[in-house]
Design a protein around this motif. Structure first.
Motif, PDB file in Angstrom:
ATOM      1  N   TYR A   1       0.830  -1.206   0.000  1.00  0.00           N
ATOM      2  CA  TYR A   1       0.000   0.000   0.000  1.00  0.00           C
ATOM      3  C   TYR A   1       0.864   1.255   0.000  1.00  0.00           C
ATOM      4  O   TYR A   1       0.615   2.213  -0.747  1.00  0.00           O
ATOM      5  CB  TYR A   1      -0.928  -0.025   1.204  1.00  0.00           C
ATOM      6  CG  TYR A   1      -1.586   1.296   1.511  1.00  0.00           C
ATOM      7  CD1 TYR A   1      -2.279   2.006   0.530  1.00  0.00           C
ATOM      8  CD2 TYR A   1      -1.512   1.850   2.786  1.00  0.00           C
ATOM      9  CE1 TYR A   1      -2.878   3.220   0.814  1.00  0.00           C
ATOM     10  CE2 TYR A   1      -2.108   3.058   3.079  1.00  0.00           C
ATOM     11  CZ  TYR A   1      -2.785   3.736   2.090  1.00  0.00           C
ATOM     12  OH  TYR A   1      -3.377   4.953   2.369  1.00  0.00           O
TER      13      TYR A   1
ATOM     14  N   ARG B   1       1.008   4.053  -3.154  1.00  0.00           N
ATOM     15  CA  ARG B   1       0.136   5.089  -2.616  1.00  0.00           C
ATOM     16  C   ARG B   1      -0.215   6.175  -3.635  1.00  0.00           C
ATOM     17  O   ARG B   1      -1.246   6.853  -3.483  1.00  0.00           O
ATOM     18  CB  ARG B   1       0.794   5.733  -1.392  1.00  0.00           C
ATOM     19  CG  ARG B   1       2.073   6.484  -1.698  1.00  0.00           C
ATOM     20  CD  ARG B   1       2.809   6.882  -0.430  1.00  0.00           C
ATOM     21  NE  ARG B   1       4.003   7.668  -0.721  1.00  0.00           N
ATOM     22  CZ  ARG B   1       5.163   7.147  -1.086  1.00  0.00           C
ATOM     23  NH1 ARG B   1       5.277   5.830  -1.200  1.00  0.00           N
ATOM     24  NH2 ARG B   1       6.209   7.918  -1.343  1.00  0.00           N
TER      25      ARG B   1
ATOM     26  N   SER C   1      -5.057   2.930  -4.621  1.00  0.00           N
ATOM     27  CA  SER C   1      -3.839   2.273  -4.123  1.00  0.00           C
ATOM     28  C   SER C   1      -4.142   1.149  -3.131  1.00  0.00           C
ATOM     29  O   SER C   1      -3.490   0.101  -3.155  1.00  0.00           O
ATOM     30  CB  SER C   1      -2.925   3.319  -3.468  1.00  0.00           C
ATOM     31  OG  SER C   1      -3.623   4.042  -2.460  1.00  0.00           O
ATOM     32  N   LEU C   2      -5.137   1.343  -2.255  1.00  0.00           N
ATOM     33  CA  LEU C   2      -5.477   0.288  -1.303  1.00  0.00           C
ATOM     34  C   LEU C   2      -6.010  -0.947  -2.015  1.00  0.00           C
ATOM     35  O   LEU C   2      -5.691  -2.083  -1.649  1.00  0.00           O
ATOM     36  CB  LEU C   2      -6.518   0.799  -0.299  1.00  0.00           C
ATOM     37  CG  LEU C   2      -5.988   1.506   0.950  1.00  0.00           C
ATOM     38  CD1 LEU C   2      -7.143   2.148   1.718  1.00  0.00           C
ATOM     39  CD2 LEU C   2      -5.238   0.528   1.842  1.00  0.00           C
TER      40      LEU C   2
ATOM     41  N   ALA D   1     -10.878   4.341   4.747  1.00  0.00           N
ATOM     42  CA  ALA D   1     -10.547   5.336   3.724  1.00  0.00           C
ATOM     43  C   ALA D   1     -11.761   5.738   2.894  1.00  0.00           C
ATOM     44  O   ALA D   1     -11.617   6.406   1.870  1.00  0.00           O
ATOM     45  CB  ALA D   1      -9.459   4.784   2.798  1.00  0.00           C
TER      46      ALA D   1
ATOM     47  N   TYR E   1     -13.793   3.883   1.033  1.00  0.00           N
ATOM     48  CA  TYR E   1     -13.980   3.199  -0.243  1.00  0.00           C
ATOM     49  C   TYR E   1     -15.427   2.709  -0.353  1.00  0.00           C
ATOM     50  O   TYR E   1     -16.073   2.381   0.658  1.00  0.00           O
ATOM     51  CB  TYR E   1     -13.050   1.989  -0.345  1.00  0.00           C
ATOM     52  CG  TYR E   1     -11.676   2.289  -0.896  1.00  0.00           C
ATOM     53  CD1 TYR E   1     -11.124   1.522  -1.907  1.00  0.00           C
ATOM     54  CD2 TYR E   1     -10.920   3.351  -0.401  1.00  0.00           C
ATOM     55  CE1 TYR E   1      -9.865   1.771  -2.416  1.00  0.00           C
ATOM     56  CE2 TYR E   1      -9.662   3.627  -0.892  1.00  0.00           C
ATOM     57  CZ  TYR E   1      -9.130   2.831  -1.903  1.00  0.00           C
ATOM     58  OH  TYR E   1      -7.882   3.100  -2.395  1.00  0.00           O
TER      59      TYR E   1
ATOM     60  N   LYS F   1      -8.432   9.332  -2.348  1.00  0.00           N
ATOM     61  CA  LYS F   1      -6.981   9.288  -2.174  1.00  0.00           C
ATOM     62  C   LYS F   1      -6.633   9.213  -0.691  1.00  0.00           C
ATOM     63  O   LYS F   1      -7.326   9.798   0.151  1.00  0.00           O
ATOM     64  CB  LYS F   1      -6.339  10.524  -2.798  1.00  0.00           C
ATOM     65  CG  LYS F   1      -6.415  10.548  -4.318  1.00  0.00           C
ATOM     66  CD  LYS F   1      -5.669  11.735  -4.897  1.00  0.00           C
ATOM     67  CE  LYS F   1      -5.694  11.706  -6.417  1.00  0.00           C
ATOM     68  NZ  LYS F   1      -4.966  12.849  -7.011  1.00  0.00           N
ATOM     69  N   PRO F   2      -5.544   8.505  -0.360  1.00  0.00           N
ATOM     70  CA  PRO F   2      -5.182   8.333   1.057  1.00  0.00           C
ATOM     71  C   PRO F   2      -4.636   9.613   1.661  1.00  0.00           C
ATOM     72  O   PRO F   2      -4.181  10.521   0.958  1.00  0.00           O
ATOM     73  CB  PRO F   2      -4.099   7.252   1.001  1.00  0.00           C
ATOM     74  CG  PRO F   2      -3.483   7.411  -0.362  1.00  0.00           C
ATOM     75  CD  PRO F   2      -4.612   7.816  -1.264  1.00  0.00           C
ATOM     76  N   ASN F   3      -4.678   9.681   2.982  1.00  0.00           N
ATOM     77  CA  ASN F   3      -4.075  10.782   3.723  1.00  0.00           C
ATOM     78  C   ASN F   3      -2.563  10.609   3.726  1.00  0.00           C
ATOM     79  O   ASN F   3      -2.047   9.605   4.213  1.00  0.00           O
ATOM     80  CB  ASN F   3      -4.616  10.790   5.157  1.00  0.00           C
ATOM     81  CG  ASN F   3      -4.062  11.944   5.967  1.00  0.00           C
ATOM     82  OD1 ASN F   3      -3.372  12.813   5.432  1.00  0.00           O
ATOM     83  ND2 ASN F   3      -4.364  11.953   7.253  1.00  0.00           N
TER      84      ASN F   3
END
Length: 454
Positions: free
Chosen positions: A100, A104, A109-110, A146, A148, A219-221
């Motif tokens: 991951y 990223r 990405s996850l 996240a 999703y 998008k991830p943090n």
């Protein structure tokens, strides 16, 4: 009723009993013995002991002995043990996190990390239920946190978890080799590129889907991203050892250095070494792995005994010949035969699992391959791809039920079904690509072992 008609009745009754929820292995055994008693009945029962004077009991005994002495099947418990040891070695959670972090910046990405983790872990495990269950506990909460989309996240896990029955070293291919009397080495070589192609198509689909609709995978943090050097170090520690173990096992098989059983034994030892290196090797975990391996192996053995008894009686009654004569009499072109065979296997995937389809129904088509001029290894790869759908086709999609079992009230079953439907289309696309370009399956085994000659 004539004997072939009795055989068709036997087949229909078996499917009905499976749909009613009876245990498959023992249903096969009971049906085989029951109809076999009729098929081999010679009359003349005068005393109680004469009841057992029937060749079906000799057939049952011989089938049991054949399963026990089959050298090819020795690899199954060893690969199962390797998978259970790796599952309990806390490798997968590290692998998922490091993949991951490395992916990223990619869309979804996850989801991509989950697919890659599923591909690697399912290759080492080969147990769909174990992979889907573990990834449901590991990857789904991360994707839910996240924000999703639930269907999207569940579809990724269910589809990724089924890759282990296709990508070598696959238990399913060992079973196929034993049934079709083909070389497991060639089957492994033939499955490498179709497996990688299917996994690659899954990843491409995820990226395109997220690019079109970013809301399903935010998008991830990036505030808590560790330094790049640490990311690479985590990836090296988690990804490389497990991948090297798999490559050594597979390489020793394809290189002709070891039989599948010998390579599986080396893999089992390698799994123990990995667990020791990760400081996860405890007596309790080893004992659990041994018990689970014995339980799964016993189930497979009973399934084989029941399936071979059922198939033997079905063939003796003329069921195989009836279906074969009917198909050959249709004067089909080779491509029409392949489409028809794959459609039948696809629809059988609704009520049945891959093992029953493989042991009972695939042998019906095997004698026809020579008639239609179909390469048996090419047909095997079409079947192997098609069997992915047996885990993904509602309403009996087992991977969906595995995931629902661990997530419980976090997601509805219909949401999981909606998530896995696109992957059914991807499997079919992969089959079409392989039909148009047979070299996807046949080039590698021909390169390693020479061109196949029937």
């Amino acid at each position: 009723m004539t004997n072939p008609e009795v055989a068709i009745l036997m087949l229909c009754l078996f499917i009905l009993l499976v749909l009613l929820g009876f245990p498959i292995a023992f249903t096969l055994l009971a049906m085989g013995v029951g109809f076999g008693y009729y098929a081999y009945y010679q009359g003349g029962i005068e005393t109680f002991s004469d009841i057992f004077n029937n060749n079906i009991f000799y057939l049952l005994n011989q089938n049991t002995y054949s399963v026990m002495e089959n050298d090819t099947l020795v690899a199954i418990p060893l690969f199962l043990f390797m998978g259970y040891v790796v599952e309990r070695a806390n490798i997968v959670d590290r692998l998922f996190y490091s993949l991951y972090m490395a992916a990223r910046n990619l869309p979804g990405s996850l989801a991509i990390a989950a697919l890659l983790t599923c591909a690697v872990f399912s290759t080492a495990s080969g147990i769909v239920g174990a992979v889907v269950t573990l990834m449901g506990l590991l990857a789904y909460p991360a994707m839910a946190k996240a924000n999703y989309d639930k269907s999207f996240a569940s579809g990724v896990i269910c589809a990724g978890g089924t890759l282990g029955i296709l990508i070598p070293p696959s238990i399913m291919l060992i079973v196929y080799a034993a049934i079709a009397e083909l070389s497991p080495l060639r089957l492994y070589a033939a499955a490498v590129f179709p497996g990688l192609l299917l996994a690659g198509l899954y990843i491409v689909y995820v990226m395109i889907r997220v690019w079109i609709n970013p809301a399903i995978a935010p998008k991830p943090n990036l505030d808590d991203i560790p330094p790049r050097r640490k990311i690479y170090l985590d990836l090296l520690i988690s990804f490389v050892p497990l991948t090297v173990l798999i490559m050594l096992v597979l390489g020793s098989i394809l290189g002709g250095l070891a039989t599948p059983a010998e390579a599986a034994a080396m893999g089992a030892l390698g799994g123990l070494v990995l667990a020791f290196l990760y400081r996860s090797l405890t007596w309790l975990k080893v004992k659990e792995s041994v018990f689970l391996t014995a339980k799964a192996t016993a189930m497979v053995c009973w399934l084989f005994v029941g399936s071979w008894t059922f198939a033997s009686v079905f063939s003796y009654l003329g069921g195989h010949d009836l279906i074969s004569d009917w198909v050959v009499g249709m004067n089909l072109e080779p491509w029409q035969f392949l489409v028809m065979a794959q459609l039948i296997i696809f629809f059988l995937g609704w009520p049945l699992e891959w093992s029953e389809i493989l042991i009972i129904f695939v042998p019906i088509f095997l004698p026809m391959l020579e008639v239609f001029g179909v390469n048996p290894y090419f047909f095997a790869m079409l079947v192997a791809l098609n069997l992915q759908t047996s885990f993904l086709t509602p309403p009996m999609a087992m991977s969906a039920y595995y995931l629902k079992g661990v997530l419980k009230k976090q997601i509805e079953l219909m949401e999981i079904f909606r998530g896995i439907i696109p992957y059914l289309g991807i499997v079919i696309l992969c089959m079409v690509l392989m039909y148009q370009f047979p070299g996807i399956a046949l080039w590698f085994p021909d390169y390693l072992f020479g061109v196949y000659v029937p």
